[in-house]
Design an enzyme around this catalytic site. Sequence first.
Site, PDB file in Angstrom:
ATOM      1  N   ARG A 133      15.001  18.336  43.527  1.00 39.31           N
ATOM      2  CA  ARG A 133      15.030  19.588  42.615  1.00 39.31           C
ATOM      3  C   ARG A 133      16.421  20.281  43.201  1.00 39.31           C
ATOM      4  O   ARG A 133      17.379  21.098  42.365  1.00 39.31           O
ATOM      5  CB  ARG A 133      14.226  20.828  41.872  1.00 39.31           C
ATOM      6  CG  ARG A 133      12.454  19.933  41.921  1.00 39.31           C
ATOM      7  CD  ARG A 133      11.791  20.934  42.232  1.00 39.31           C
ATOM      8  NE  ARG A 133      11.221  21.310  43.130  1.00 39.31           N
ATOM      9  CZ  ARG A 133      10.366  22.273  43.444  1.00 39.31           C
ATOM     10  NH1 ARG A 133      10.022  23.142  43.149  1.00 39.31           N
ATOM     11  NH2 ARG A 133      10.661  22.547  45.410  1.00 39.31           N
ATOM     12  N   GLN A 188      24.081  49.186  47.495  1.00 38.01           N
ATOM     13  CA  GLN A 188      24.676  48.749  46.012  1.00 38.01           C
ATOM     14  C   GLN A 188      25.709  47.047  46.523  1.00 38.01           C
ATOM     15  O   GLN A 188      25.529  47.138  47.662  1.00 38.01           O
ATOM     16  CB  GLN A 188      26.424  50.226  45.866  1.00 38.01           C
ATOM     17  CG  GLN A 188      26.879  49.541  44.946  1.00 38.01           C
ATOM     18  CD  GLN A 188      28.417  50.055  44.845  1.00 38.01           C
ATOM     19  OE1 GLN A 188      27.977  51.463  44.987  1.00 38.01           O
ATOM     20  NE2 GLN A 188      29.170  49.869  44.608  1.00 38.01           N
ATOM     21  N   ASN A 228      27.930  44.215  44.881  1.00 35.75           N
ATOM     22  CA  ASN A 228      29.356  44.499  44.066  1.00 35.75           C
ATOM     23  C   ASN A 228      29.814  42.504  44.203  1.00 35.75           C
ATOM     24  O   ASN A 228      29.157  41.993  44.575  1.00 35.75           O
ATOM     25  CB  ASN A 228      30.401  45.421  45.161  1.00 35.75           C
ATOM     26  CG  ASN A 228      30.559  46.226  45.210  1.00 35.75           C
ATOM     27  OD1 ASN A 228      29.658  46.842  44.325  1.00 35.75           O
ATOM     28  ND2 ASN A 228      30.818  46.803  45.662  1.00 35.75           N
ATOM     29  N   ARG A 270      41.907  40.091  48.295  1.00 35.14           N
ATOM     30  CA  ARG A 270      41.712  41.245  47.517  1.00 35.14           C
ATOM     31  C   ARG A 270      41.577  41.801  48.930  1.00 35.14           C
ATOM     32  O   ARG A 270      40.527  40.521  50.201  1.00 35.14           O
ATOM     33  CB  ARG A 270      39.911  41.150  46.785  1.00 35.14           C
ATOM     34  CG  ARG A 270      40.638  40.819  45.704  1.00 35.14           C
ATOM     35  CD  ARG A 270      38.839  40.281  44.855  1.00 35.14           C
ATOM     36  NE  ARG A 270      38.891  39.524  43.787  1.00 35.14           N
ATOM     37  CZ  ARG A 270      39.090  40.069  42.602  1.00 35.14           C
ATOM     38  NH1 ARG A 270      39.054  41.390  42.637  1.00 35.14           N
ATOM     39  NH2 ARG A 270      38.649  39.439  41.190  1.00 35.14           N
ATOM     40  N   HIS A 274      40.577  45.907  52.678  1.00 36.57           N
ATOM     41  CA  HIS A 274      39.910  47.660  52.052  1.00 36.57           C
ATOM     42  C   HIS A 274      39.132  48.052  53.203  1.00 36.57           C
ATOM     43  O   HIS A 274      38.442  47.270  53.818  1.00 36.57           O
ATOM     44  CB  HIS A 274      39.287  47.341  50.631  1.00 36.57           C
ATOM     45  CG  HIS A 274      40.143  46.880  50.092  1.00 36.57           C
ATOM     46  ND1 HIS A 274      39.614  46.018  49.099  1.00 36.57           N
ATOM     47  CD2 HIS A 274      41.647  46.831  49.601  1.00 36.57           C
ATOM     48  CE1 HIS A 274      40.520  45.673  47.960  1.00 36.57           C
ATOM     49  NE2 HIS A 274      41.430  45.601  48.570  1.00 36.57           N
ATOM     50  N   LYS A 309      29.456  46.168  55.399  1.00 34.61           N
ATOM     51  CA  LYS A 309      29.529  45.112  54.354  1.00 34.61           C
ATOM     52  C   LYS A 309      28.447  43.646  54.760  1.00 34.61           C
ATOM     53  O   LYS A 309      28.939  43.415  55.754  1.00 34.61           O
ATOM     54  CB  LYS A 309      30.483  44.629  53.442  1.00 34.61           C
ATOM     55  CG  LYS A 309      31.120  45.642  53.242  1.00 34.61           C
ATOM     56  CD  LYS A 309      32.953  45.423  52.820  1.00 34.61           C
ATOM     57  CE  LYS A 309      33.501  46.677  52.026  1.00 34.61           C
ATOM     58  NZ  LYS A 309      35.079  45.662  51.564  1.00 34.61           N
ATOM     59  N   HIS A 356      38.225  45.031  55.505  1.00 32.48           N
ATOM     60  CA  HIS A 356      37.783  43.836  54.982  1.00 32.48           C
ATOM     61  C   HIS A 356      38.329  42.997  54.039  1.00 32.48           C
ATOM     62  O   HIS A 356      39.484  43.951  52.676  1.00 32.48           O
ATOM     63  CB  HIS A 356      36.270  43.814  54.485  1.00 32.48           C
ATOM     64  CG  HIS A 356      35.617  42.788  53.675  1.00 32.48           C
ATOM     65  ND1 HIS A 356      35.847  42.725  52.677  1.00 32.48           N
ATOM     66  CD2 HIS A 356      35.600  41.593  54.055  1.00 32.48           C
ATOM     67  CE1 HIS A 356      35.620  41.046  52.484  1.00 32.48           C
ATOM     68  NE2 HIS A 356      34.934  40.802  53.194  1.00 32.48           N
ATOM     69  N   TYR A 389      28.568  40.866  47.926  1.00 34.80           N
ATOM     70  CA  TYR A 389      28.503  41.822  49.033  1.00 34.80           C
ATOM     71  C   TYR A 389      27.391  42.994  48.947  1.00 34.80           C
ATOM     72  O   TYR A 389      27.902  43.507  47.655  1.00 34.80           O
ATOM     73  CB  TYR A 389      29.970  41.636  49.563  1.00 34.80           C
ATOM     74  CG  TYR A 389      30.933  42.910  48.744  1.00 34.80           C
ATOM     75  CD1 TYR A 389      30.873  44.007  49.242  1.00 34.80           C
ATOM     76  CD2 TYR A 389      31.475  42.647  48.520  1.00 34.80           C
ATOM     77  CE1 TYR A 389      31.838  44.617  48.047  1.00 34.80           C
ATOM     78  CE2 TYR A 389      32.647  43.141  47.055  1.00 34.80           C
ATOM     79  CZ  TYR A 389      32.278  44.157  47.721  1.00 34.80           C
ATOM     80  OH  TYR A 389      33.898  44.482  47.189  1.00 34.80           O
ATOM     81  N   ASP A 406      47.434  46.261  46.505  1.00 35.29           N
ATOM     82  CA  ASP A 406      46.887  45.821  47.681  1.00 35.29           C
ATOM     83  C   ASP A 406      48.842  45.233  48.340  1.00 35.29           C
ATOM     84  O   ASP A 406      48.666  44.994  49.750  1.00 35.29           O
ATOM     85  CB  ASP A 406      46.124  44.407  47.230  1.00 35.29           C
ATOM     86  CG  ASP A 406      44.828  44.887  47.530  1.00 35.29           C
ATOM     87  OD1 ASP A 406      44.325  46.605  48.137  1.00 35.29           O
ATOM     88  OD2 ASP A 406      43.648  44.289  47.221  1.00 35.29           O
TER      89      ASP A 406
END
Length: 187
Positions: A23, A46, A48, A59, A62, A72, A119, A132, A170
Amino acid sequence: MQIIPTAIPEVKEVRPVRHGDARGFFSEIFRDDALRRHGIEMAFVQENHSLSVDCGVIRGLHFQTPPMAQAKLVRAAAGDILDVAVDLRTGSPSYGRHVAMVLSAAEGNQLFVPEGFAHGFCTLEPNTEVIYKVNRYYSPEHDRGMRWNDPALGIAWPVGDSEAVLSDKDRRQPLLAELPALFMYGA
């Protein structure tokens, strides 16, 4: 679930076990008790989710400053990324060094990035989705970054300056040498 220290021991690769059959597969991708047994003791508050349509989207890099610094737990839900964590802890033996690892939806591996690290990631396939968890809520007043292609970091990104797909924010981030001491090692 395997939890494996990287070249910077506080940054850890998390490899969930996949149980497959005709499956497909089943996998526990998050287990608080397993993480705690390996020194990752925090409540994630949280989660994201980003979609990057193009290959070569960067990205990052940060981070959030104290008291809203974030750890994270990052994974690719679709596609592959080169995921990068840079040590920003003043006094750390690995200050300014980084860990770079391919995270793949097909493999299911994840990267734990502790507080005190910048990161970022680069998408290796189109339509890549990254999910994350973070241990503190997003705080615009604590949101910071650093230049993704700072030569002092020596990150072997899979794209050059002209191919990278970046946000304006960035593109304008400072170099590592221009950052104040924001995180103290051992504090």
